[in-house]
Each structure stands twice: as C-alpha cells, then as structure tokens.
Design a protein around this motif. Structure first.
Motif, PDB file in Angstrom:
ATOM      1  N   ILE A  90     102.056 146.436  36.321  1.00 21.30           N
ATOM      2  CA  ILE A  90     102.059 145.981  34.935  1.00 21.30           C
ATOM      3  C   ILE A  90     100.798 146.511  34.271  1.00 21.30           C
ATOM      4  CG2 ILE A  90     101.677 143.982  33.435  1.00 21.30           C
ATOM      5  CD1 ILE A  90     103.625 142.427  35.047  1.00 21.30           C
ATOM      6  N   GLU A  91     100.952 147.082  33.081  1.00 19.38           N
ATOM      7  CA  GLU A  91      99.782 147.488  32.303  1.00 19.38           C
ATOM      8  C   GLU A  91      99.888 146.889  30.910  1.00 19.38           C
ATOM      9  OE1 GLU A  91      99.656 151.701  32.194  1.00 19.38           O
ATOM     10  OE2 GLU A  91     101.542 151.931  31.116  1.00 19.38           O
ATOM     11  N   LEU A  92      98.757 146.550  30.354  1.00 23.49           N
ATOM     12  CA  LEU A  92      98.697 145.972  29.025  1.00 23.49           C
ATOM     13  C   LEU A  92      98.120 147.003  28.072  1.00 23.49           C
ATOM     14  CD1 LEU A  92      97.277 142.450  29.950  1.00 23.49           C
ATOM     15  CD2 LEU A  92      99.657 143.209  29.872  1.00 23.49           C
ATOM     16  N   ILE A  93      98.830 147.296  26.985  1.00 24.99           N
ATOM     17  CA  ILE A  93      98.409 148.320  26.033  1.00 24.99           C
ATOM     18  C   ILE A  93      98.196 147.658  24.679  1.00 24.99           C
ATOM     19  CG2 ILE A  93      99.047 150.461  24.868  1.00 24.99           C
ATOM     20  CD1 ILE A  93     100.645 151.224  27.289  1.00 24.99           C
ATOM     21  N   PRO A  94      96.949 147.592  24.200  1.00 29.01           N
ATOM     22  CA  PRO A  94      96.683 146.925  22.914  1.00 29.01           C
ATOM     23  C   PRO A  94      97.074 147.810  21.737  1.00 29.01           C
ATOM     24  CG  PRO A  94      94.656 147.807  23.823  1.00 29.01           C
ATOM     25  CD  PRO A  94      95.715 148.067  24.847  1.00 29.01           C
ATOM     26  N   LEU A  95      97.647 147.197  20.701  1.00 25.96           N
ATOM     27  CA  LEU A  95      97.910 147.932  19.465  1.00 25.96           C
ATOM     28  C   LEU A  95      96.610 148.219  18.725  1.00 25.96           C
ATOM     29  CD1 LEU A  95     101.106 146.181  18.053  1.00 25.96           C
ATOM     30  CD2 LEU A  95     100.893 148.521  18.889  1.00 25.96           C
ATOM     31  N   VAL A  96      95.651 147.297  18.821  1.00 29.55           N
ATOM     32  CA  VAL A  96      94.326 147.465  18.211  1.00 29.55           C
ATOM     33  C   VAL A  96      93.310 147.066  19.262  1.00 29.55           C
ATOM     34  CG1 VAL A  96      92.773 146.751  16.359  1.00 29.55           C
ATOM     35  CG2 VAL A  96      95.233 146.935  15.914  1.00 29.55           C
ATOM     36  N   PHE A  97      92.202 147.794  19.329  1.00 33.13           N
ATOM     37  CA  PHE A  97      91.195 147.474  20.339  1.00 33.13           C
ATOM     38  C   PHE A  97      89.970 146.893  19.660  1.00 33.13           C
ATOM     39  CE2 PHE A  97      88.149 148.286  23.787  1.00 33.13           C
ATOM     40  CZ  PHE A  97      88.897 147.813  24.859  1.00 33.13           C
ATOM     41  N   ASP A  98      89.880 145.547  19.665  1.00 27.24           N
ATOM     42  CA  ASP A  98      88.700 144.861  19.148  1.00 27.24           C
ATOM     43  C   ASP A  98      88.506 143.597  19.969  1.00 27.24           C
ATOM     44  OD1 ASP A  98      90.537 142.985  18.214  1.00 27.24           O
ATOM     45  OD2 ASP A  98      90.537 143.782  16.183  1.00 27.24           O
ATOM     46  N   LYS A  99      87.499 142.802  19.648  1.00 33.22           N
ATOM     47  CA  LYS A  99      87.179 141.648  20.486  1.00 33.22           C
ATOM     48  C   LYS A  99      88.323 140.641  20.534  1.00 33.22           C
ATOM     49  CE  LYS A  99      83.681 138.138  21.414  1.00 33.22           C
ATOM     50  NZ  LYS A  99      84.706 137.156  21.801  1.00 33.22           N
ATOM     51  N   GLN A 100      88.957 140.417  19.376  1.00 32.42           N
ATOM     52  CA  GLN A 100      90.044 139.453  19.338  1.00 32.42           C
ATOM     53  C   GLN A 100      91.181 139.885  20.257  1.00 32.42           C
ATOM     54  OE1 GLN A 100      91.720 138.881  15.446  1.00 32.42           O
ATOM     55  NE2 GLN A 100      92.900 137.079  16.036  1.00 32.42           N
ATOM     56  N   HIS A 101      91.506 141.174  20.193  1.00 33.64           N
ATOM     57  CA  HIS A 101      92.576 141.673  21.036  1.00 33.64           C
ATOM     58  C   HIS A 101      92.142 141.698  22.497  1.00 33.64           C
ATOM     59  CE1 HIS A 101      94.315 142.813  17.212  1.00 33.64           C
ATOM     60  NE2 HIS A 101      95.430 143.175  17.831  1.00 33.64           N
ATOM     61  N   THR A 102      90.868 142.013  22.755  1.00 33.46           N
ATOM     62  CA  THR A 102      90.368 142.024  24.124  1.00 33.46           C
ATOM     63  C   THR A 102      90.467 140.632  24.745  1.00 33.46           C
ATOM     64  OG1 THR A 102      88.833 143.815  23.590  1.00 33.46           O
ATOM     65  CG2 THR A 102      88.397 142.576  25.608  1.00 33.46           C
ATOM     66  N   ASP A 103      90.108 139.595  23.972  1.00 32.76           N
ATOM     67  CA  ASP A 103      90.221 138.225  24.463  1.00 32.76           C
ATOM     68  C   ASP A 103      91.671 137.889  24.797  1.00 32.76           C
ATOM     69  OD1 ASP A 103      87.523 137.961  24.134  1.00 32.76           O
ATOM     70  OD2 ASP A 103      87.658 136.880  22.217  1.00 32.76           O
ATOM     71  N   TYR A 104      92.581 138.327  23.925  1.00 35.25           N
ATOM     72  CA  TYR A 104      93.991 138.049  24.168  1.00 35.25           C
ATOM     73  C   TYR A 104      94.490 138.790  25.409  1.00 35.25           C
ATOM     74  CZ  TYR A 104      99.050 138.008  23.694  1.00 35.25           C
ATOM     75  OH  TYR A 104     100.391 137.872  23.951  1.00 35.25           O
ATOM     76  N   LEU A 105      94.041 140.029  25.592  1.00 35.97           N
ATOM     77  CA  LEU A 105      94.435 140.787  26.778  1.00 35.97           C
ATOM     78  C   LEU A 105      93.986 140.072  28.047  1.00 35.97           C
ATOM     79  CD1 LEU A 105      93.658 144.460  25.695  1.00 35.97           C
ATOM     80  CD2 LEU A 105      95.902 143.446  26.043  1.00 35.97           C
ATOM     81  N   GLY A 106      92.767 139.551  28.041  1.00 33.16           N
ATOM     82  CA  GLY A 106      92.274 138.812  29.195  1.00 33.16           C
ATOM     83  C   GLY A 106      93.112 137.569  29.470  1.00 33.16           C
ATOM     84  N   GLU A 107      93.453 136.855  28.384  1.00 33.17           N
ATOM     85  CA  GLU A 107      94.293 135.658  28.516  1.00 33.17           C
ATOM     86  C   GLU A 107      95.665 136.018  29.075  1.00 33.17           C
ATOM     87  OE1 GLU A 107      96.585 132.625  25.450  1.00 33.17           O
ATOM     88  OE2 GLU A 107      94.715 133.577  24.817  1.00 33.17           O
ATOM     89  N   LEU A 108      96.247 137.094  28.545  1.00 37.85           N
ATOM     90  CA  LEU A 108      97.563 137.531  28.987  1.00 37.85           C
ATOM     91  C   LEU A 108      97.529 137.994  30.441  1.00 37.85           C
ATOM     92  CD1 LEU A 108     100.486 137.993  28.123  1.00 37.85           C
ATOM     93  CD2 LEU A 108      99.817 140.261  27.286  1.00 37.85           C
ATOM     94  N   ALA A 109      96.481 138.733  30.796  1.00 36.73           N
ATOM     95  CA  ALA A 109      96.332 139.184  32.177  1.00 36.73           C
ATOM     96  C   ALA A 109      96.270 138.001  33.135  1.00 36.73           C
ATOM     97  CB  ALA A 109      95.086 140.054  32.315  1.00 36.73           C
ATOM     98  N   GLY A 110      95.571 136.938  32.718  1.00 32.28           N
ATOM     99  CA  GLY A 110      95.486 135.747  33.548  1.00 32.28           C
ATOM    100  C   GLY A 110      96.845 135.102  33.760  1.00 32.28           C
ATOM    101  N   LYS A 111      97.634 135.033  32.693  1.00 31.78           N
ATOM    102  CA  LYS A 111      98.964 134.451  32.808  1.00 31.78           C
ATOM    103  C   LYS A 111      99.848 135.259  33.749  1.00 31.78           C
ATOM    104  CE  LYS A 111      99.032 132.362  28.190  1.00 31.78           C
ATOM    105  NZ  LYS A 111      99.637 132.412  26.843  1.00 31.78           N
ATOM    106  N   LEU A 112      99.758 136.565  33.662  1.00 27.90           N
ATOM    107  CA  LEU A 112     100.585 137.409  34.511  1.00 27.90           C
ATOM    108  C   LEU A 112     100.120 137.366  35.961  1.00 27.90           C
ATOM    109  CD1 LEU A 112     101.076 140.418  32.072  1.00 27.90           C
ATOM    110  CD2 LEU A 112     102.803 138.763  32.792  1.00 27.90           C
ATOM    111  N   ARG A 113      98.810 137.278  36.152  1.00 26.99           N
ATOM    112  CA  ARG A 113      98.298 137.167  37.521  1.00 26.99           C
ATOM    113  C   ARG A 113      98.768 135.860  38.172  1.00 26.99           C
ATOM    114  NH1 ARG A 113      93.217 139.240  35.519  1.00 26.99           N
ATOM    115  NH2 ARG A 113      92.874 141.352  36.269  1.00 26.99           N
TER     116      ARG A 113
END
Length: 268
Positions: free
Chosen positions: A180-203
């Motif tokens: 599984i890979e996560l690809i952000p539409l926009v790369f900023d802190k808000q999106h980075t935080d969400y990616l981390g949250e999403l990664a945790g859910k998938l893990r």
C-alpha cells in the motif's frame, strides 16, 4: 452471519466486453464472490407500434443479449453467476439488487471514449455511489487485464477517506494486497498529518502491509505511478475532484487508461 462478497458488472456486450468478463472472473475467484452481469437494453422502441409488436421486439432484443452474454461468459465457467437484462435505469436496478447479505463492487469497463463518461463519471453512477454504499471499480479495456497487487491511495485531508469503508475495502482485498502506498494530492503539513493518521489506520488493520508515504505530491507527469504499473488506484468519492478536467486528464487518461490501472472509488 458475515456478508458475502458480490460483483455487479455493468456490461455493454461489445467486443471489448471479453476483457471485462475475464477481469471479473479473476476477481471473483480472488474474492470468493458471486457475480451479477447487468445489461441495459438500448434499442429504440417504436412509439406508434402496437403493444404486442413492441413486446415482441423487446423479447427478441433480450434473447440476442442472452446469447451474447452466454458467449462471453461460458468459457470461464463461473461458479455463481446471474444475469439481469432489461429496460431500466442503473440506479433503480442497483438499488433492487442491494441487500444486507452482500458487500457489492460495481464494476464498469473504461474505454478511451464514450463508456467512461456514460457510466462512471456520469450522473448515473455518481448518484449511485452518493446514495448507497457501493464500491465502484473501473477497469481499463484497452489491453488484457491483470489483478494488481499494489494499491495506491490518492489522499487529501480536505476529502478524507470514509474510515468504515476504507477498513472494509482493505479487509476484503487483504489477500490481494502486497503493498500500500499513500500519494498526497497536496504536500503540506496538514496533508502530512493526515497521511500519518491514515498510515496508522492501515497499519492497525493490516500490519503486514507495507506503508510507503511518498515525498512529493501527485503531479501531471505521474512519475510516481508510472514506476509502478502493477497498481490499483484508490480514491475517495468526491464529485468535484472526479469532475475536475485537469484531474481527469491526469488520473483517467494517463494513469487509468494509458497506464492500464484499475480505479476503485470508495463511497462517502
């Protein structure tokens, strides 16, 4: 009793439909899913003809469709298959089919012209996704299909994935997923935080699945995904994003059609 997986395939019975049928057969075996092929009769009904004449024409058209469906599906020897043929609109027939006993995937073939707009990005299928909990899966029909093992989730903190549906999707597809890979539409802190949250859910849900958060946002040249052609793209259903012309050119034409990457739309 747990719900059964089921694939509802919208099929137009053109030559490329053999690719769709082959994909559906492979996916049904992987997911241990039943299959319903849905074909909408499109022949014109003569408005001035007598009722018995009109009924006869419809019966003949339906018989021809049955013959074509049997021709496409017989070589694959489906274990659990049904056919639904008639003059209906897709939202109504899908709502009739829906039930608590099934987890449904609506599968649509993607062509370079016509079918995608009519069935997938058109108001019909978007209405179905909006008003129900169907997963929609678009399959490119421009070459022989594969069942992909890499799942690329296109992410946006402004349009987060529905957690319930995301976890259900990963649970169902768990045997298929190698990465599984996560690809952000926009790369900023808000999106980075969400990616981390999403990664945790998938893990938490699939600890053996590797999470690879990319370091650059999705761009027009699609380098990130072009390096991984054996990919399923996953995106949260969002009318504005799916109808954006730039996003369509990038996602649909370059990745999905030219790159032969199936696309799963997760309902809200």
């Amino acid at each position: 009793m747990p719900a059964e997986n089921r694939i509802i395939a919208l099929i137009d019975l053109e030559e490329t439909s053999s690719v769709l049928v082959s994909f559906v057969h492979k996916l049904s075996r992987e997911l241990n899913a039943g299959v319903v092929f849905v074909h909408k009769l499109t022949g014109a009904k003569p408005s001035m003809a007598y009722q018995d004449v009109r009924s006869g024409l419809e019966r003949a058209e339906k018989a021809d469709a049955w013959d074509s469906l049997n021709k496409f599906t017989r070589p694959f020897a489906f274990e659990d298959v049904q056919f639904k043929i008639g003059r209906f609109d897709f939202p109504s027939v899908l709502n009739q089919l829906k039930g608590d006993d099934f987890i449904d995937f609506v599968v649509v073939g993607i062509k370079e012209s016509g079918l995608w707009k009519k069935l997938f990005l058109g108001t019909t299928i978007l209405t179905v996704i909006d008003d129900t909990e169907f997963f929609a899966l678009g399959v490119p029909l421009n070459q022989e299909e594969v069942i992909s093992r890499r799942f690329s989730f296109i992410c946006s903190s402004k349009n987060p994935f529905n957690t319930k549906h995301l976890e259900l999707l990963v649970q169902i597809m768990k045997k298929l997923i190698s990465t599984i890979e996560l690809i952000p539409l926009v790369f900023d802190k808000q999106h980075t935080d969400y990616l981390g949250e999403l990664a945790g859910k998938l893990r938490d849900y699939a600890p053996k699945v590797g999470i690879d958060i990319v370091n650059e946002p999705l761009s027009g040249d699609c380098k990130l995904l072009n390096e991984s052609p054996d990919t399923v793209i996953v995106i949260q259903q969002d009318v504005k994003a799916l109808n954006d012309s730039v996003f369509q050119n990038t996602l649909i034409h370059e990745m999905v059609y030219d790159g032969c990457m199936p696309l799963i739309v997760v309902p809200k």
